[in-house]
Design an enzyme around this catalytic site. Structure first.
Site, PDB file in Angstrom:
ATOM      1  N   CYS A 110       0.838  -1.208   0.000  1.00 10.06           N
ATOM      2  CA  CYS A 110       0.000   0.000   0.000  1.00 10.06           C
ATOM      3  C   CYS A 110       0.875   1.261   0.000  1.00 10.06           C
ATOM      4  O   CYS A 110       1.610   1.498   0.956  1.00 10.06           O
ATOM      5  CB  CYS A 110      -0.904  -0.039   1.228  1.00 10.06           C
ATOM      6  SG  CYS A 110      -1.718   1.518   1.620  1.00 10.06           S
ATOM      7  N   CYS A 149       0.205   3.595   2.884  1.00 13.12           N
ATOM      8  CA  CYS A 149       0.783   3.057   4.126  1.00 13.12           C
ATOM      9  C   CYS A 149       2.276   3.361   4.187  1.00 13.12           C
ATOM     10  O   CYS A 149       2.795   3.745   5.242  1.00 13.12           O
ATOM     11  CB  CYS A 149       0.565   1.546   4.212  1.00 13.12           C
ATOM     12  SG  CYS A 149      -1.169   1.065   4.166  1.00 13.12           S
TER      13      CYS A 149
END
Length: 99
Positions: free
Chosen positions: A23, A26
């Site tokens: 991600c 993230c």
């Protein structure tokens, strides 16, 4: 992994970030979380759980996007946010529940 209930009760205030290694949001939050962890010291606990490794835990708390941040106070969820968030906003939110 330690039982999730024990994790969220590890301190009066606990923040859990559910993330994924793939991600991009993230990955951008990683240094932000590291900085917040440094700023708050022992005042609260911060845990980062990889949803690919902790799939059952993520499902049990209805995490369906990453990153998802959940702040617990006295073991109860008091705030939740999914997506990238400004580090100062996240720090203020955490501090709000530490008082």
């Amino acid at each position: 992994m330690t039982d999730y209930k024990d994790l969220v009760n590890a301190s009066r205030v606990v923040m859990v970030e559910f993330y994924a290694t793939w991600c991009s949001h993230c990955r951008r939050m990683m240094p932000v979380i590291a900085q917040i962890r440094e700023l708050i010291g022992d005042s609260a606990e911060i845990y980062q759980l990889d949803i690919d490794k902790e799939e059952a835990v993520a499902e049990s708390v209805n995490v369906d996007s990453t990153p998802t941040f959940i702040i617990y106070r006295d073991g109860e969820p008091v705030w939740r946010f999914s997506g990238e968030i400004d580090g100062n906003v996240l720090l203020q939110k955490l501090q709000q529940f530490m008082n």
